[in-house]
Design a protein around this motif. Structure first.
Motif, PDB file in Angstrom:
ATOM      1  N   ARG A 124       0.924  13.956   4.947  1.00 54.82           N
ATOM      2  CA  ARG A 124       0.756  13.174   3.723  1.00 54.82           C
ATOM      3  C   ARG A 124      -0.643  13.361   3.162  1.00 54.82           C
ATOM      4  NH1 ARG A 124       2.558   7.056   4.237  1.00 54.82           N
ATOM      5  NH2 ARG A 124       2.237   7.145   1.997  1.00 54.82           N
ATOM      6  N   THR A 125      -0.719  13.391   1.850  1.00 57.03           N
ATOM      7  CA  THR A 125      -2.011  13.507   1.183  1.00 57.03           C
ATOM      8  C   THR A 125      -2.101  12.497   0.045  1.00 57.03           C
ATOM      9  OG1 THR A 125      -1.163  15.257  -0.262  1.00 57.03           O
ATOM     10  CG2 THR A 125      -2.333  15.950   1.741  1.00 57.03           C
ATOM     11  N   TYR A 126      -3.324  12.177  -0.293  1.00 59.16           N
ATOM     12  CA  TYR A 126      -3.628  11.289  -1.414  1.00 59.16           C
ATOM     13  C   TYR A 126      -4.772  11.942  -2.160  1.00 59.16           C
ATOM     14  CZ  TYR A 126      -4.460   6.919  -3.959  1.00 59.16           C
ATOM     15  OH  TYR A 126      -4.592   5.966  -4.940  1.00 59.16           O
ATOM     16  N   GLY A 127      -4.516  12.404  -3.360  1.00 62.54           N
ATOM     17  CA  GLY A 127      -5.553  13.100  -4.122  1.00 62.54           C
ATOM     18  C   GLY A 127      -5.998  14.381  -3.439  1.00 62.54           C
ATOM     19  N   GLY A 128      -5.117  14.953  -2.634  1.00 61.23           N
ATOM     20  CA  GLY A 128      -5.435  16.183  -1.914  1.00 61.23           C
ATOM     21  C   GLY A 128      -6.092  15.960  -0.566  1.00 61.23           C
ATOM     22  N   PHE A 129      -6.386  14.719  -0.216  1.00 63.48           N
ATOM     23  CA  PHE A 129      -7.011  14.387   1.065  1.00 63.48           C
ATOM     24  C   PHE A 129      -5.946  13.978   2.076  1.00 63.48           C
ATOM     25  CE2 PHE A 129     -10.287  13.461  -2.139  1.00 63.48           C
ATOM     26  CZ  PHE A 129     -11.338  14.217  -1.648  1.00 63.48           C
ATOM     27  N   ALA A 145       1.732   4.099  -0.923  1.00 60.50           N
ATOM     28  CA  ALA A 145       0.535   4.457  -0.160  1.00 60.50           C
ATOM     29  C   ALA A 145       0.299   3.550   1.038  1.00 60.50           C
ATOM     30  CB  ALA A 145      -0.696   4.432  -1.068  1.00 60.50           C
ATOM     31  N   ASP A 146       0.751   2.302   0.953  1.00 66.20           N
ATOM     32  CA  ASP A 146       0.456   1.356   2.025  1.00 66.20           C
ATOM     33  C   ASP A 146       1.545   1.286   3.092  1.00 66.20           C
ATOM     34  OD1 ASP A 146       2.348   0.133   0.446  1.00 66.20           O
ATOM     35  OD2 ASP A 146       1.342  -1.810   0.389  1.00 66.20           O
ATOM     36  N   GLU A 147       2.524   2.174   3.027  1.00 60.67           N
ATOM     37  CA  GLU A 147       3.594   2.181   4.026  1.00 60.67           C
ATOM     38  C   GLU A 147       3.675   3.537   4.707  1.00 60.67           C
ATOM     39  OE1 GLU A 147       7.265   1.034   2.233  1.00 60.67           O
ATOM     40  OE2 GLU A 147       6.432  -0.791   1.389  1.00 60.67           O
ATOM     41  N   PRO A 148       3.826   3.534   6.035  1.00 59.66           N
ATOM     42  CA  PRO A 148       4.022   4.808   6.730  1.00 59.66           C
ATOM     43  C   PRO A 148       5.348   5.433   6.320  1.00 59.66           C
ATOM     44  CG  PRO A 148       3.591   3.019   8.293  1.00 59.66           C
ATOM     45  CD  PRO A 148       3.769   2.406   6.946  1.00 59.66           C
ATOM     46  N   VAL A 149       5.393   6.736   6.252  1.00 61.74           N
ATOM     47  CA  VAL A 149       6.624   7.454   5.935  1.00 61.74           C
ATOM     48  C   VAL A 149       7.146   8.065   7.219  1.00 61.74           C
ATOM     49  CG1 VAL A 149       7.621   9.382   4.665  1.00 61.74           C
ATOM     50  CG2 VAL A 149       5.924   7.921   3.567  1.00 61.74           C
ATOM     51  N   MET A 150       8.376   7.741   7.547  1.00 62.96           N
ATOM     52  CA  MET A 150       8.990   8.294   8.753  1.00 62.96           C
ATOM     53  C   MET A 150       9.536   9.679   8.436  1.00 62.96           C
ATOM     54  SD  MET A 150       8.161   6.015  10.561  1.00 62.96           S
ATOM     55  CE  MET A 150       8.809   5.444  12.069  1.00 62.96           C
ATOM     56  N   PRO A 151       9.366  10.632   9.347  1.00 60.21           N
ATOM     57  CA  PRO A 151       9.911  11.965   9.101  1.00 60.21           C
ATOM     58  C   PRO A 151      11.434  11.900   9.024  1.00 60.21           C
ATOM     59  CG  PRO A 151       8.995  11.812  11.319  1.00 60.21           C
ATOM     60  CD  PRO A 151       8.701  10.519  10.633  1.00 60.21           C
TER      61      PRO A 151
END
Length: 105
Positions: free
Chosen positions: A27-32, A91-97
């Motif tokens: 996962r990325t946010y703004g490329g980070f 953004a504030d929740e984990p994403v499960m594969p």
């Protein structure tokens, strides 16, 4: 001596495994890169928005790398959705594969 080598090998494998898991499945946010979720990045982005930060040199470099990166993300793209990662997940929740992400298939 053999016991020390074995312990060192087990430790190295454990560290590498943890490091691979720490990136929240890419996962990325703004490329980070995000860790468990992208909430720190979102907080930094919102802070920068609230304080009208236009130059990344004005982003605080304190205890949180993700907060700093979120602030930098704001200076690079002040029009993005602050509540979503780069793939549109909250953004504030984990994403499960998903099962589709399983490389063994």
């Amino acid at each position: 001596m053999a016991m020390r080598i074995h312990f060192a090998a087990v430790t190295a494998v454990s560290v590498l495994t943890f490091a691979g898991l720490a990136s929240a499945e890419g996962r990325t946010y703004g490329g980070f890169d995000c860790t468990d979720d992208c909430s720190g990045h979102a907080a930094g982005y919102k802070w920068a928005e609230k304080h009208n930060i236009e130059d990344e040199d004005n982003c605080p470099e304190g205890n949180s790398q993700s907060f700093h990166e979120g602030c930098v993300a704001y200076t690079q793209d002040p029009t993005r959705d602050p509540d979503a990662d780069d793939d549109g997940h909250a953004a504030d929740e984990p994403v499960m594969p998903s099962e589709d992400d399983d490389d063994d298939k």
